[in-house]
Design a protein around this motif. Structure first.
Motif, PDB file in Angstrom:
ATOM      1  N   GLN A 162      -9.258  14.224  -2.981  1.00  0.00           N
ATOM      2  CA  GLN A 162     -10.040  13.734  -1.850  1.00  0.00           C
ATOM      3  C   GLN A 162     -10.304  12.239  -1.961  1.00  0.00           C
ATOM      4  N   GLY A 163      -9.428  11.514  -2.632  1.00  0.00           N
ATOM      5  CA  GLY A 163      -9.618  10.077  -2.739  1.00  0.00           C
ATOM      6  C   GLY A 163      -9.466   9.393  -1.403  1.00  0.00           C
ATOM      7  N   ALA A 164     -10.009   8.187  -1.304  1.00  0.00           N
ATOM      8  CA  ALA A 164      -9.900   7.438  -0.045  1.00  0.00           C
ATOM      9  C   ALA A 164      -8.453   7.154   0.296  1.00  0.00           C
ATOM     10  N   GLU A 165      -7.579   7.008  -0.740  1.00  0.00           N
ATOM     11  CA  GLU A 165      -6.165   6.729  -0.488  1.00  0.00           C
ATOM     12  C   GLU A 165      -5.531   7.858   0.313  1.00  0.00           C
ATOM     13  N   MET A 222       0.855  -1.182   0.000  1.00  0.00           N
ATOM     14  CA  MET A 222       0.000   0.000   0.000  1.00  0.00           C
ATOM     15  C   MET A 222       0.890   1.230   0.000  1.00  0.00           C
ATOM     16  N   LEU A 223       0.820   2.036  -1.069  1.00  0.00           N
ATOM     17  CA  LEU A 223       1.613   3.253  -1.159  1.00  0.00           C
ATOM     18  C   LEU A 223       1.084   4.298  -0.187  1.00  0.00           C
ATOM     19  N   ARG A 224       1.983   5.240   0.191  1.00  0.00           N
ATOM     20  CA  ARG A 224       1.602   6.287   1.147  1.00  0.00           C
ATOM     21  C   ARG A 224       2.060   7.640   0.625  1.00  0.00           C
ATOM     22  N   VAL A 225       1.439   8.697   1.130  1.00  0.00           N
ATOM     23  CA  VAL A 225       1.797  10.037   0.679  1.00  0.00           C
ATOM     24  C   VAL A 225       3.082  10.497   1.338  1.00  0.00           C
ATOM     25  N   GLY A 226       3.662  11.572   0.786  1.00  0.00           N
ATOM     26  CA  GLY A 226       4.820  12.204   1.413  1.00  0.00           C
ATOM     27  C   GLY A 226       6.106  11.439   1.282  1.00  0.00           C
ATOM     28  N   GLU A 235      -8.467 -10.825  -4.554  1.00  0.00           N
ATOM     29  CA  GLU A 235      -8.983  -9.718  -5.346  1.00  0.00           C
ATOM     30  C   GLU A 235      -8.268  -8.447  -4.911  1.00  0.00           C
ATOM     31  N   GLN A 236      -7.624  -7.776  -5.855  1.00  0.00           N
ATOM     32  CA  GLN A 236      -6.880  -6.557  -5.553  1.00  0.00           C
ATOM     33  C   GLN A 236      -7.834  -5.406  -5.269  1.00  0.00           C
ATOM     34  N   ARG A 237      -7.517  -4.612  -4.234  1.00  0.00           N
ATOM     35  CA  ARG A 237      -8.337  -3.468  -3.861  1.00  0.00           C
ATOM     36  C   ARG A 237      -7.731  -2.174  -4.412  1.00  0.00           C
ATOM     37  N   PRO A 238      -8.543  -1.096  -4.454  1.00  0.00           N
ATOM     38  CA  PRO A 238      -8.070   0.135  -5.099  1.00  0.00           C
ATOM     39  C   PRO A 238      -6.780   0.698  -4.516  1.00  0.00           C
ATOM     40  N   THR A 239      -6.570   0.562  -3.210  1.00  0.00           N
ATOM     41  CA  THR A 239      -5.381   1.149  -2.595  1.00  0.00           C
ATOM     42  C   THR A 239      -4.177   0.216  -2.612  1.00  0.00           C
ATOM     43  N   GLU A 245     -16.282   4.424   1.384  1.00  0.00           N
ATOM     44  CA  GLU A 245     -15.050   4.437   0.575  1.00  0.00           C
ATOM     45  C   GLU A 245     -13.828   4.098   1.428  1.00  0.00           C
ATOM     46  N   VAL A 246     -13.756   4.704   2.599  1.00  0.00           N
ATOM     47  CA  VAL A 246     -12.611   4.443   3.477  1.00  0.00           C
ATOM     48  C   VAL A 246     -12.641   3.004   3.979  1.00  0.00           C
ATOM     49  N   ALA A 247     -13.822   2.528   4.370  1.00  0.00           N
ATOM     50  CA  ALA A 247     -13.929   1.142   4.850  1.00  0.00           C
ATOM     51  C   ALA A 247     -13.510   0.158   3.776  1.00  0.00           C
ATOM     52  N   ALA A 248     -13.881   0.421   2.521  1.00  0.00           N
ATOM     53  CA  ALA A 248     -13.520  -0.477   1.420  1.00  0.00           C
ATOM     54  C   ALA A 248     -12.017  -0.504   1.200  1.00  0.00           C
ATOM     55  N   ALA A 249     -11.337   0.615   1.506  1.00  0.00           N
ATOM     56  CA  ALA A 249      -9.903   0.705   1.250  1.00  0.00           C
ATOM     57  C   ALA A 249      -9.045   0.159   2.393  1.00  0.00           C
ATOM     58  N   LEU A 250      -9.598   0.069   3.600  1.00  0.00           N
ATOM     59  CA  LEU A 250      -8.834  -0.471   4.734  1.00  0.00           C
ATOM     60  C   LEU A 250      -8.609  -1.967   4.550  1.00  0.00           C
TER      61      LEU A 250
END
Length: 432
Positions: A168-171, A35-39, A85-89, A199-204
């Motif tokens: 403002q994406g869930a990521e 899972m990639l992260r910002v910054g 199954e791969q998730r969006p994040t 959206e956030v729950a789906a990405a966790l």
């Protein structure tokens, strides 16, 4: 793999055999999930994509990997065989990150990613991708120039991987709240719109979502669970503490509840059914079915090894319950309790049966909530055994479960709670 172990380059994991604790091969590694992260922060390594003998590819969380050594991966033995199954994040390391063109931050030069290294963080079970092995020069081609140079740089030394911070994406939202405790993140989710909450729950990932669900009000739990695919909803319920999962299942319509139970692992479903058979505000309804249980011939060293499990809550790790076989609840005859402080005072070779506290009366499964609360107040306990009429240990009640059921239903909405949580979010956010 123990904390502080050397880093591992992911190319060495391609095709690596995966074994259960008994030494039986269950499959081979086909990819890694990150899972990639910002910054520019190093990505978290979430797990492995494992191909079984049937050619089905499943997801193996890193929390269920106990060792990576000598060309093999050792697991806890607990596998979810549902198709991956791969998730969006999520990003596939072999499929999406290798052979990618990125930029060296220091020189601005374009390079090709040849390999990545992963390392387990000290004193934690989290894994990160920490370094990048790159080649200078043009990408691909059958013939490489002699001057093409390969080098290893820190993850922060290249750009072209990390998520953008705008939008403002869930990521981005997940990255912002990554360091929050589950209770604090639950408070944030509670105040989001239903759309953003979904959206956030789906990405966790499953474990993180399970921890957060345990801290949410009942209405939010039902709403979030209802928006997940049924297979994933069953996975998240399995990752929750059994007592919290049983409470949530009990609130669902009968048809939906039975459908989710049928999708769960048989042992987990059996625990859920057993817990749902008790009244909610009784010791049986409050207890978890997964306390630390040891046989009387176990040693203090064995007990301390079990206590060190990072997946245990502090309350459950505070006491060991000594029982005759079987070791899983409901156990054989319950013999007594060993307190964590006593374990620290006795030699590692001492038998737990020699340091039992057998004077403490256990709770009956039908003991009402006021009686359970009085037990904790009287004996200054953080966990208490629940034993049936035949003398078998059924589970343990922890003080946090008692508090959850004694507080008003709307306690999360109180001004005092909102103020404390708001300050906590600000503190975390300012340190990010």
């Amino acid at each position: 793999m123990a904390a502080g172990a050397p880093r591992i380059f992911v190319s060495h994991l391609s095709g690596t055999a995966v074994f259960d604790p008994n030494g039986d091969q269950v499959g081979r590694v086909r990819d890694l999930v990150a899972m990639l992260r910002v910054g520019g922060k190093p990505p978290r390594l979430l797990g492995l994509v494992v191909e079984l003998a049937t050619r089905r590819r499943i997801f193996l969380p890193m929390t269920r990997v106990t060792g990576i050594e000598s060309g093999q991966v050792i697991t806890t033995g607990v596998l979810n065989v549902r198709r991956f199954e791969q998730r969006p994040t999520e990003r596939l390391v072999f499929g999406e990150l290798l052979d990618r063109r990125v930029t060296l931050a220091e020189t601005g030069e374009q390079v090709t990613v040849l390999d990545l290294s992963v390392q387990q963080l000290p004193a934690r079970r989290d894994w990160e991708i920490d370094r990048v092995f790159v080649r200078k020069g043009r990408k691909g081609g059958a013939f490489r120039r002699a001057k093409d140079e390969a080098l290893t740089v820190e993850w922060s030394g290249v750009t072209g991987f990390s998520l953008e911070e705008h939008g403002q994406g869930a990521e981005s939202l997940l990255a912002t709240f990554e360091q929050l405790r589950p209770a604090d993140l639950a408070n944030v989710l509670h105040h989001l719109s239903a759309k953003r909450r979904a959206e956030v729950a789906a990405a966790l990932d499953d474990d993180r979502l399970a921890d957060v669900l345990e801290q949410l009000p009942e209405d939010d739990q039902i709403e979030i669970l209802g928006k997940l695919k049924e297979e994933r909803a069953a996975d998240v319920l399995e990752a929750m503490d059994p007592d919290d999962a049983a409470d949530l299942l009990a609130e669902l319509p009968e048809e939906e509840k039975e459908r989710l139970l049928s999708l769960m692992q048989p042992a987990d479903a059996a625990d859920m059914r057993r817990l749902m058979a008790y009244e909610e505000h009784t010791a049986g309804g409050l207890m978890t079915t997964e306390p630390i249980v040891l046989r009387p011939d176990a040693t203090v060293a064995d007990a301390l090894a079990r206590v060190r499990n990072p997946d245990l809550s502090p309350a459950l790790a505070a006491q060991i319950y000594v029982c005759r076989p079987p070791d899983e609840t409901p156990t054989g005859k319950y013999l007594g309790t060993v307190h964590f402080q006593r374990l620290l005072r006795d030699p590692p070779y001492s038998l737990v049966s020699s340091i039992l506290d057998d004077d403490l009366q256990p709770l009956a499964p039908d003991a009402a909530l006021p009686l359970v609360a009085g037990f904790f107040a009287t004996y200054d306990m953080v966990s208490a055994p629940v034993v049936d009429e035949s003398g078998s240990l059924l589970g343990a009640v922890t003080v946090d479960d008692v508090l959850d059921h004694m507080l008003p239903e709307d306690w999360r909405e109180s001004d005092e709670f909102e103020l404390d949580q708001g300050e906590g979010v600000t503190a975390h956010g300012s340190g990010a």
